[in-house]
Design an enzyme around this catalytic site. Structure first.
Site, PDB file in Angstrom:
ATOM      1  N   SER A 135       0.814  -0.998  -0.077  1.00  0.00           N
ATOM      2  CA  SER A 135       0.118   0.042   0.121  1.00  0.00           C
ATOM      3  C   SER A 135       0.806   1.443  -0.006  1.00  0.00           C
ATOM      4  O   SER A 135       1.760   1.410  -0.885  1.00  0.00           O
ATOM      5  CB  SER A 135      -0.894   0.025   1.270  1.00  0.00           C
ATOM      6  OG  SER A 135      -1.935   1.039   1.131  1.00  0.00           O
TER       7      SER A 135
ATOM      8  N   ASP B  27      -9.812  -3.729  -5.067  1.00  0.00           N
ATOM      9  CA  ASP B  27      -9.256  -2.822  -4.309  1.00  0.00           C
ATOM     10  C   ASP B  27      -9.312  -1.564  -5.245  1.00  0.00           C
ATOM     11  O   ASP B  27      -9.139  -1.402  -6.555  1.00  0.00           O
ATOM     12  CB  ASP B  27      -7.632  -3.634  -4.326  1.00  0.00           C
ATOM     13  CG  ASP B  27      -6.780  -2.227  -3.711  1.00  0.00           C
ATOM     14  OD1 ASP B  27      -7.358  -1.368  -3.068  1.00  0.00           O
ATOM     15  OD2 ASP B  27      -5.539  -2.597  -3.779  1.00  0.00           O
TER      16      ASP B  27
ATOM     17  N   HIS C 107      -7.969  -5.008  -0.577  1.00  0.00           N
ATOM     18  CA  HIS C 107      -6.990  -3.971  -0.015  1.00  0.00           C
ATOM     19  C   HIS C 107      -6.685  -4.585   1.313  1.00  0.00           C
ATOM     20  O   HIS C 107      -7.337  -4.449   2.388  1.00  0.00           O
ATOM     21  CB  HIS C 107      -7.120  -2.607  -0.393  1.00  0.00           C
ATOM     22  CG  HIS C 107      -5.885  -1.871   0.073  1.00  0.00           C
ATOM     23  ND1 HIS C 107      -4.988  -1.357  -0.684  1.00  0.00           N
ATOM     24  CD2 HIS C 107      -5.741  -1.292   1.291  1.00  0.00           C
ATOM     25  CE1 HIS C 107      -4.093  -0.806  -0.401  1.00  0.00           C
ATOM     26  NE2 HIS C 107      -4.228  -0.609   0.885  1.00  0.00           N
TER      27      HIS C 107
END
Length: 416
Positions: free
Chosen positions: A200, A356, A386
């Site tokens: 991320s 995501d 995610h």
């Protein structure tokens, strides 16, 4: 019992019940705004986890408004105490907490004997530059280190809102350069076989760091041999890509939260969040270039299967741009770097998840890298969401898809 004490107890009980009902009502309202498609793995559990995370955030918000503590502090504390599981160190692995150039790091070393120098991996955790720490990335780093016999260095960089950009990137830079300078002498690691990676916003830091190191290469230290980008956040120019539209309400990362985290990273001005989501911060003269790079035509047809609507051009605001202009610089949005910079990127592993909002950032970056001759390995998790990598070996919080995500990273690291 004294009647005044009884009244006090009843009063506290009533207040607690009212507080609990308020939280439950707010959590229910927030959960009704979520949308978990049928293709997501373990939808029921994800609903429960999402409700828990929303509840924590709501309690934190209430405590902040009461002047008891900041919301982010409560979220960090709660997750550390109740949602982060630290398992015993497995046989064959040695774990040490150290400091590299005054940056906290956790080093994972295999104790299995080897004839030559090992490979290394600098790992930067996710969490929107706001949450996350060495503990939240612990299990992932253990798995990679143990399964690949790689020395993994997890970096505990500073967080927002206490520290803004570029503090996080500077910490990752300092820790990486320190490790490269001592890798062979102190850790038996070949500095020419050290990769950088993260998940991320940690992947954002890894990509930005690769570009920074490539531009300042002075010959004293080798560049990272690869970058490992796990569902990376790579740009804040367009929050209306197909994946943002299709997955805008899929936990654990809503579309609006991405802009929130970018703004926390930059300056903390939440009043401009909606304008940023609409794209009003992008200068007119930059839009043609950004459109070329971020066009949905760069995506596979499968990415458009769940729908996409081209929105009218946003109305540019110069005042807004000047508030967050650093967010369009490559060190915050690596996907927006010029060709000459991206061309210097090392071999790259990119992992994306279908459900995501950041899916298209990773896929479009893959396209840019490949068009410029960079070797790319891409792994797509068709039922993933995610944050899934952090749900490995976490007891009741574990998701069966998480080990598959880690396995794909392990397979790539073994090739270095």
């Amino acid at each position: 019992m004294d009647i005044s004490i009884a009244i006090l107890i009843i009063g506290f009980a009533a207040l607690f019940a009212a507080f609990l009902l308020l939280v439950i009502g707010l959590v229910y309202s927030e959960m009704m705004n979520s949308d978990i498609p049928c293709g997501v793995a373990n939808r029921g559990k994800l609903h429960i986890v999402h409700g828990l995370f929303v509840g924590i955030a709501i309690v934190g918000r209430i405590l902040e408004r009461l002047g008891i503590c900041q919301q982010v502090s409560f979220i960090r504390w709660f997750r550390a105490q109740f949602l982060t599981r630290i398992n015993p160190v497995p046989p064959g692995l040695r774990v040490k907490d150290l400091g590299f150039s005054q940056v906290p790091v956790r080093v994972y070393e295999s104790t299995v004997a080897t004839d030559g120098l090992r490979r290394g991996l600098m790992y930067f955790h996710g969490g929107g530059w706001v949450t996350g720490n060495l503990d939240t990335a612990d299990e992932v780093c253990r798995q990679i280190a143990k399964e690949t016999e790689t020395t993994v260095v997890s970096v505990g960089y500073r967080l927002a809102p206490e520290h803004r950009y570029p503090a996080q990137l500077d910490d990752c830079d300092a820790a990486t350069c320190h490790f490269l300078s001592v890798a062979e002498a102190e850790f038996g690691v070949d500095p020419r076989r050290v990769a950088v990676g993260g998940d991320s916003t940690g992947a954002n830091l890894a990509a930005a760091l690769c570009q920074r190191l490539a531009k300042k290469q002075d010959g004293h230290l080798p560049s990272p041999c690869a970058q490992v980008l796990i569902y990376p956040a790579l740009q804040m120019a367009d929050f209306n890509l197909p994946s943002y539209q299709q997955n805008h309400a899929v936990p654990i990362l809503f579309r609006g939260r991405v802009a929130f985290y970018f703004l926390q990273y930059l300056n903390g001005d939440m009043s401009i969040c909606q304008d940023v989501l609409e794209g009003n911060h992008v200068p007119t003269e930059l839009k043609p270039c950004y459109h070329e790079w971020l066009s949905p035509s760069n995506l596979p047809e499968a990415c458009l299967a769940r729908g996409y609507t081209k929105l009218p051009a946003a109305e540019y605001s110069g005042e807004l741009y000047h508030k967050i202009k650093s967010g369009l610089e490559p060190e915050v949005s690596p996907l927006l770097a010029e060709d000459d910079v991206i061309r210097m990127s090392p071999p790259t592993f990119i992992l994306t998840c279908e459900y995501d909002v950041l899916r298209d950032d990773g896929i479009i970056y893959r396209r840019r890298l490949m068009d410029l001759g960079v070797d790319v390995t891409w792994h797509h998790v068709a039922d993933g969401f995610h944050g899934i990598i952090n749900f490995i070996n976490q007891g009741w919080l574990s998701f069966p898809s998480a080990p598959r995500v880690v396995d794909s990273v392990v397979d790539f690291v073994k090739t270095l």
